[in-house]
Enzyme design. Structure first.
Site, mmCIF file in Angstrom:
data_model
loop_
_atom_site.group_PDB
_atom_site.id
_atom_site.type_symbol
_atom_site.label_atom_id
_atom_site.label_comp_id
_atom_site.label_asym_id
_atom_site.label_seq_id
_atom_site.Cartn_x
_atom_site.Cartn_y
_atom_site.Cartn_z
ATOM 1 C CD GLU A 88 -1.429 -0.265 3.621
ATOM 2 O OE1 GLU A 88 -2.150 0.730 3.756
ATOM 3 O OE2 GLU A 88 -1.521 -1.282 4.334
ATOM 4 C CB CYS A 105 -2.566 -4.524 6.329
ATOM 5 S SG CYS A 105 -2.035 -2.905 6.869
ATOM 6 C CG HIS A 129 -2.796 -6.892 10.199
ATOM 7 N ND1 HIS A 129 -1.572 -6.638 9.629
ATOM 8 C CD2 HIS A 129 -3.368 -5.684 10.433
ATOM 9 C CE1 HIS A 129 -1.414 -5.334 9.507
ATOM 10 N NE2 HIS A 129 -2.486 -4.730 9.981
#
Ligand code: COA
Length: 391
Positions: free
Chosen positions: A80, A112, A234
């Site tokens: 990103e 993400c 994550h």
């Protein structure tokens, strides 16, 4: 069905760092908020001549000893913090690593989450053509406005994964639990260097998405938490993984897990992130490398549950099986050395680096050489980025 998954995994982070005690001192914040409240110790900082491309190439390089490179038919670079609106960052990586011309190269974006989308697409291609191999790279520089609540979670790094049939490290299982909603919890308009974030809302959306995706996974697979040995989440900051696992544990109508149970489930996956900060697309897979490298138990034959979250938002809960004898495939010493051998920046040097802007006038610029990995962003010429191999 042919088993497909990750044959090798490699992590890279730049050679400079800032201890969060220094950031806390400069911002007048109690250091315990960063160290314990967020669970972060050190931030990885890219020098001016490192970017998403150089980190990606440095992460992938150790996976491509001959003949591995010749069989790479797909390179997916998830990021990103891409370097161009049109040209895929992976094309620069393809050139630096001298990959074959008979290869698809595409950049993948969804905050993400996109490393997971890339991994899924790579597995599908390899399942269709088991002789081929795919290189999946997640590479990012996490950056927020200086002085904002997101600043202590900043970081950077890249993870490369070689996806093959009959992998020797991890088999990716087919079940997937998904959840998507159009929300504005974190975003970065094209004209901004730093992301915008509604921080508290983003943590709530992360947890809500984790629960929804996990419920879908259990319905699709018939599996529950007791079928899973370790978890990778994550990691925008390491405390988030503890919060997420506490939520999921309660979905199976169990009591809230205690500290020992939480440390067992997620602790080893967090070691590397604590020392780099958020690496956006790479964070989940950095956690996976950290778990495999640092867990003293033999995880061969065990199942790992993974939750991938991309703000905006899309989340996926899925699982992998660790292959027997997997330790021979690991790059543990390299990873440990990369994290241990970094130059500590002063707070002033950190701010100077973050305030630097790449020239936009199309003139010729050569950037001063800093400590880097095997590749550097050497300068600009006619609005073109110039990369070079470091000898
Ligand atoms: N000692 C120990 N812990 C402390 C502390 C101190 N002196 N001061 C605060 N804390 C704790 C808080 O209790 C809190 O923990 P909790 O959430 O378990 O209650 C934690 O430190 C963070 O403090 P908080 O005041 O909530 O932080 P903040 O408002 O400054 O920002 C984020 C936190 C995560 C919102 C911010 O870092 C952010 O915007 N990050 C980027 C976005 C992101 O990472 N989103 C995640 C989903 S992708």
């Amino acid at each position: 069905m042919t088993a497909v998954g990750i044959d090798r995994i490699s992590f890279y982070c730049p050679r400079y760092s800032l201890p969060l005690t220094a950031l806390a001192g400069a911002r007048g914040v109690d250091a315990a908020k960063y160290l314990e409240g967020l669970g972060q110790e050190v931030m990885a900082v890219p020098p001016p001549d490192e970017d998403t491309v150089t980190m990606a190439a440095a992460a992938a390089q150790p996976l491509l000893e001959p003949p591995a490179a010749e069989r790479v038919a797909l390179l997916l670079l998830a990021t990103e913090t891409g370097v161009d609106q049109s040209k895929a960052a992976g094309l620069f990586v393809h050139g630096l690593l001298k990959l074959p011309a008979r290869c698809r190269v595409v950049e993948v974006k969804q905050a993400c989450y996109s490393g997971t989308a890339a991994l899924r697409m790579a597995c599908a291609m390899v399942a269709q053509d088991p002789e081929s191999q795919a290189l999946v790279i997640a590479s990012d520089i996490a950056r927020y406005t200086l002085g904002s609540p997101g600043e202590p979670t900043q970081g950077c790094g890249a993870v490369a994964m070689l996806v093959t049939a009959q992998p020797r490290l991890l088999t990716v299982e087919p079940h997937a639990g998904l959840h998507t909603e159009d929300v504005m919890d974190f975003w970065r308009p094209n004209y901004r260097q730093a992301a915008l974030v509604d921080g508290k809302y983003s943590t709530r959306m992360y947890l809500h998405t984790a629960v929804q995706a996990y419920q879908h996974y259990t319905q699709a697979s018939g599996l529950g938490l007791s079928d899973i040995d370790r978890f990778c989440y994550h990691i925008p900051f390491t405390r988030m993984a503890y919060k997420a696992h506490t939520q999921l544990a309660q979905q199976d109508a169990g009591p809230a897990p205690g500290k020992r149970e939480l440390d067992h489930a997620v602790g080893h996956s967090l070691t590397y992130n604590r020392l780099t900060g958020n690496t956006y697309t790479a964070a989940l897979y950095q956690g996976l490398a950290s778990l495999l490298d640092t867990c003293p138990d033999d995880l061969g034959g065990r199942r790992i549950g993974l939750f991938s979250y991309g703000s905006g938002c899309t989340g996926e809960f899925f699982s992998m099986r660790v292959c027997k004898g997997y330790r021979k495939q690991l790059l543990t010493q390299r990873h440990r050395h990369l994290l241990a051998d970094r130059t500590e920046l002063t707070f002033q040097a950190y701010e100077d680096i973050l305030n630097l802007r790449i020239p936009e006038d199309g003139l010729h610029y050569e950037f001063a050489p800093y400590r880097t990995g095997g590749f550097r962003f050497a300068g600009m010429q006619d609005h073109k980025r110039c990369y070079e191999v470091v000898t």
